[in-house]
Design a protein around this motif. Sequence first.
Motif, mmCIF file in Angstrom:
data_model
loop_
_atom_site.group_PDB
_atom_site.id
_atom_site.type_symbol
_atom_site.label_atom_id
_atom_site.label_comp_id
_atom_site.label_asym_id
_atom_site.label_seq_id
_atom_site.Cartn_x
_atom_site.Cartn_y
_atom_site.Cartn_z
ATOM 1 N N ARG A 67 -77.619 -22.141 -1.938
ATOM 2 C CA ARG A 67 -78.149 -22.948 -3.216
ATOM 3 C C ARG A 67 -79.687 -23.745 -2.727
ATOM 4 O O ARG A 67 -79.610 -23.993 -1.468
ATOM 5 C CB ARG A 67 -77.052 -23.556 -3.978
ATOM 6 C CG ARG A 67 -76.593 -24.559 -2.945
ATOM 7 C CD ARG A 67 -75.401 -25.571 -3.697
ATOM 8 N NE ARG A 67 -75.194 -26.755 -3.067
ATOM 9 C CZ ARG A 67 -75.864 -27.904 -2.996
ATOM 10 N NH1 ARG A 67 -76.899 -28.079 -3.645
ATOM 11 N NH2 ARG A 67 -75.366 -28.786 -2.120
ATOM 12 N N ARG A 68 -80.119 -24.235 -3.593
ATOM 13 C CA ARG A 68 -81.097 -24.989 -3.301
ATOM 14 C C ARG A 68 -80.776 -26.189 -3.005
ATOM 15 O O ARG A 68 -79.888 -26.732 -3.549
ATOM 16 C CB ARG A 68 -82.192 -24.896 -4.577
ATOM 17 C CG ARG A 68 -82.994 -23.600 -5.073
ATOM 18 C CD ARG A 68 -83.496 -23.485 -6.156
ATOM 19 N NE ARG A 68 -85.121 -24.398 -6.057
ATOM 20 C CZ ARG A 68 -85.946 -24.429 -6.900
ATOM 21 N NH1 ARG A 68 -85.759 -23.755 -8.082
ATOM 22 N NH2 ARG A 68 -86.793 -24.837 -6.704
ATOM 23 N N THR A 69 -81.469 -27.009 -2.167
ATOM 24 C CA THR A 69 -81.237 -28.284 -1.937
ATOM 25 C C THR A 69 -82.658 -29.164 -1.970
ATOM 26 O O THR A 69 -83.636 -28.577 -1.937
ATOM 27 C CB THR A 69 -80.850 -28.703 -0.693
ATOM 28 O OG1 THR A 69 -81.673 -28.232 0.527
ATOM 29 C CG2 THR A 69 -79.407 -27.879 -0.355
ATOM 30 N N PRO A 70 -82.530 -30.580 -2.397
ATOM 31 C CA PRO A 70 -83.975 -31.154 -2.616
ATOM 32 C C PRO A 70 -84.474 -31.797 -1.064
ATOM 33 O O PRO A 70 -85.472 -32.301 -1.218
ATOM 34 C CB PRO A 70 -83.130 -32.371 -3.532
ATOM 35 C CG PRO A 70 -81.829 -32.642 -3.139
ATOM 36 C CD PRO A 70 -81.367 -31.112 -2.613
ATOM 37 N N ARG A 71 -83.672 -31.239 0.010
ATOM 38 C CA ARG A 71 -84.251 -31.534 1.396
ATOM 39 C C ARG A 71 -85.789 -31.594 1.242
ATOM 40 O O ARG A 71 -86.647 -32.512 1.527
ATOM 41 C CB ARG A 71 -83.625 -30.873 2.519
ATOM 42 C CG ARG A 71 -84.076 -31.349 3.588
ATOM 43 C CD ARG A 71 -83.688 -30.480 4.731
ATOM 44 N NE ARG A 71 -82.480 -30.744 5.284
ATOM 45 C CZ ARG A 71 -81.755 -29.899 6.213
ATOM 46 N NH1 ARG A 71 -82.213 -28.809 6.130
ATOM 47 N NH2 ARG A 71 -80.498 -30.385 6.408
#
Length: 194
Positions: A67-71
């Motif tokens: 999944r996407r992460t805000p890192r």
Amino acid sequence: TQEGYIQGVDGDGLMALAGRHDTVVRLRPRPGDFLRKGDVLADVSLDDEPTEELIAAFNETVIVGMRRTPRQDVECAVHELVEVAVRSLSPGINDPFTAMSCIDRLGATLSRLVRRKIPSPDRYDAEGRLRLTARPTSFSGVLDAAFIQIRLYGRSNPVVMLRLLDALGAIARAAERDEDKRHVLNHVRTIVDE
């Protein structure tokens, strides 16, 4: 070698690889993009065919996950707030106050972002040689990600549209670059014309 979302890119590792092989790495996708097995991550000019070691070292510089992460993916957190706002505007839920709260948060975030200098997509080594080029995140892209879906799902709710216009006004007042002001104005015109 794997499928999923790019969660992060080791820019320093890519710079070191490019320096060791005296080349330029031109990244195609950026954090947040979805990769399929076999997709091309970057264009690299080499004198010889890349070795398995080099390919493995290159692949180690990119983190791919489910999944996407805000890192490193600025739009990830924006999409999460948009998802909450859009769901709250669905006929089954009909909760404009939650949507307005999301718009307030998005407006505040974009008001800060529009003041920032967008980093150059090009990175140079200590000798001034170009080593890495990446697709940058743009203010206009983040603005579109934040407000297009909310506008489409909330257009029948005047209170939500007024809150959206208020947020866009705050962003426009914070904007310093003419191109950013024009993009905000385009969103305002679209709302007014609908």
